[in-house]
Scaffold this motif. Structure first.
Motif, mmCIF file in Angstrom:
data_model
loop_
_atom_site.group_PDB
_atom_site.id
_atom_site.type_symbol
_atom_site.label_atom_id
_atom_site.label_comp_id
_atom_site.label_asym_id
_atom_site.label_seq_id
_atom_site.Cartn_x
_atom_site.Cartn_y
_atom_site.Cartn_z
ATOM 1 N N PRO A 184 -14.321 -4.697 -5.930
ATOM 2 C CA PRO A 184 -14.931 -3.571 -6.655
ATOM 3 C C PRO A 184 -13.860 -2.593 -7.141
ATOM 4 N N PRO A 185 -14.095 -1.917 -8.248
ATOM 5 C CA PRO A 185 -13.055 -1.067 -8.837
ATOM 6 C C PRO A 185 -12.641 0.110 -7.965
ATOM 7 N N GLU A 186 -13.487 0.517 -7.025
ATOM 8 C CA GLU A 186 -13.134 1.664 -6.191
ATOM 9 C C GLU A 186 -12.180 1.306 -5.043
ATOM 10 N N VAL A 187 -11.900 0.032 -4.857
ATOM 11 C CA VAL A 187 -10.997 -0.397 -3.784
ATOM 12 C C VAL A 187 -9.556 -0.166 -4.225
ATOM 13 N N ALA A 188 -8.812 0.625 -3.450
ATOM 14 C CA ALA A 188 -7.431 0.979 -3.790
ATOM 15 C C ALA A 188 -6.453 0.180 -2.935
ATOM 16 N N VAL A 189 -5.464 -0.422 -3.580
ATOM 17 C CA VAL A 189 -4.427 -1.181 -2.885
ATOM 18 C C VAL A 189 -3.083 -0.507 -3.118
ATOM 19 N N HIS A 190 -2.349 -0.280 -2.032
ATOM 20 C CA HIS A 190 -0.997 0.264 -2.138
ATOM 21 C C HIS A 190 -0.034 -0.596 -1.337
ATOM 22 N N LEU A 191 1.253 -0.466 -1.663
ATOM 23 C CA LEU A 191 2.271 -1.367 -1.131
ATOM 24 C C LEU A 191 3.345 -0.600 -0.394
ATOM 25 N N ASP A 192 3.626 -1.011 0.834
ATOM 26 C CA ASP A 192 4.765 -0.484 1.582
ATOM 27 C C ASP A 192 6.042 -1.161 1.104
ATOM 28 N N TRP A 193 7.152 -0.446 1.186
ATOM 29 C CA TRP A 193 8.445 -0.989 0.738
ATOM 30 C C TRP A 193 8.800 -2.272 1.461
ATOM 31 N N HIS A 194 8.518 -2.337 2.755
ATOM 32 C CA HIS A 194 8.943 -3.480 3.558
ATOM 33 C C HIS A 194 7.966 -4.650 3.514
ATOM 34 N N GLY A 195 6.896 -4.551 2.722
ATOM 35 C CA GLY A 195 5.964 -5.656 2.580
ATOM 36 C C GLY A 195 4.568 -5.389 3.103
ATOM 37 N N GLY A 196 4.354 -4.256 3.729
ATOM 38 C CA GLY A 196 3.027 -3.932 4.233
ATOM 39 C C GLY A 196 2.023 -3.729 3.103
ATOM 40 N N LEU A 197 0.787 -4.115 3.372
ATOM 41 C CA LEU A 197 -0.299 -3.946 2.412
ATOM 42 C C LEU A 197 -1.262 -2.899 2.941
ATOM 43 N N ARG A 198 -1.752 -2.046 2.064
ATOM 44 C CA ARG A 198 -2.704 -1.003 2.456
ATOM 45 C C ARG A 198 -3.911 -1.049 1.519
ATOM 46 N N ILE A 199 -5.080 -1.028 2.123
ATOM 47 C CA ILE A 199 -6.314 -0.992 1.359
ATOM 48 C C ILE A 199 -7.052 0.287 1.725
ATOM 49 N N ASN A 200 -7.330 1.086 0.718
ATOM 50 C CA ASN A 200 -7.959 2.399 0.912
ATOM 51 C C ASN A 200 -7.206 3.237 1.940
ATOM 52 N N GLY A 201 -5.897 3.122 1.923
ATOM 53 C CA GLY A 201 -5.028 3.951 2.750
ATOM 54 C C GLY A 201 -4.665 3.394 4.106
#
Length: 233
Positions: free
Chosen positions: A82-99
């Motif tokens: 869904p468009p409201e799901v936010a994905v962000h990326l840590d420098w070392h490879g970590g994945l973050r979804i909605n923070g």
């Protein structure tokens, strides 16, 4: 379970049970398998996969396959979630979804010499789908894909999409250089401008250099931590 279908030049290898695709991919790479091998293990609670690459550039540049695959994952999930799901990326490879932390990418290479051209590089993906515990409140900073409004995202479809979007990123990088990758990654980066600790240094994460090295400001000194520091031995 339906087996994933990958683009030409990619070949899938399915694992079951507790087998680790990252370790298996590294083992195959050491034995001289072709680039494009995608080892995967799609379970009820997690998606694990790894891709073997053979970039014909020195390790200091080839290690950028980590952020490239991370951007590929964001693009893949963005196309399915869904468009409201936010994905962000840590420098070392970590994945973050909605923070919250939701899986990670990891990287290994045939050599640790930044100036040498590695015979192979493996990038692995670990993504939790469902909580392992009935009480997710015990780990409030961690989450799972389906707990973040993505229950309709099929794990096999996501795996296929990750490989396809990663291939697009590789082609763009090969044809146009790393400029697009830098722009895309910066737009998704987590923690820039915040105080963090890395390699025993605590400072403000200022951003990255041209090879994705971390720029970490400590008092009056700016440290450069090469991305090769995240390579697994």
């Amino acid at each position: 379970m339906t087996q994933p279908v990958f683009p030409p030049l990619f070949e899938g290898l399915a694992l079951e049970g507790p087998a680790d695709p990252f370790e298996k991919a590294c083992s195959h790479a050491i034995r001289g398998c072709d680039a494009g091998l995608v080892v995967h293990n799609v379970g009820a609670n997690s998606l694990n996969a790894a891709i073997v690459f053979a970039p014909d550039v020195p390790l200091r540049d080839a290690v950028m396959m980590l952020p490239l695959c991370a951007v590929g994952f964001q693009n893949a999930l963005g196309a399915l979630a869904p468009p409201e799901v936010a994905v962000h990326l840590d420098w070392h490879g970590g994945l973050r979804i909605n923070g919250a932390v939701c899986g990670s990418l990891r990287i290994a290479a045939q050599t640790a010499d930044p100036e040498a051209e590695p015979d192979w590089i493996v990038v692995g993906l670990t993504l939790p789908l469902w909580p392992q515990s009935d009480d997710p409140g015990t780990t409030p900073d961690e989450t799972t894909l389906y707990a973040e409004g993505c229950a309709d995202v099929n794990a096999v479809d996501l795996l296929e999409s990750w490989v396809k979007h990663t291939l697009v990123g590789i082609n763009t990088w090969t044809d146009e250089g790393a400029g697009n990758l830098h722009r895309d990654w910066r737009g998704l980066a987590y923690g820039i401008g915040e105080d963090i600790t890395r390699n025993g240094i605590t400072g403000t994460f200022l951003g990255i250099d041209e090879r994705f090295g971390m720029l970490l400001r400590e008092a009056e000194t700016t440290h450069l931590i090469p991305l090769t520091e995240v390579l697994e031995g």
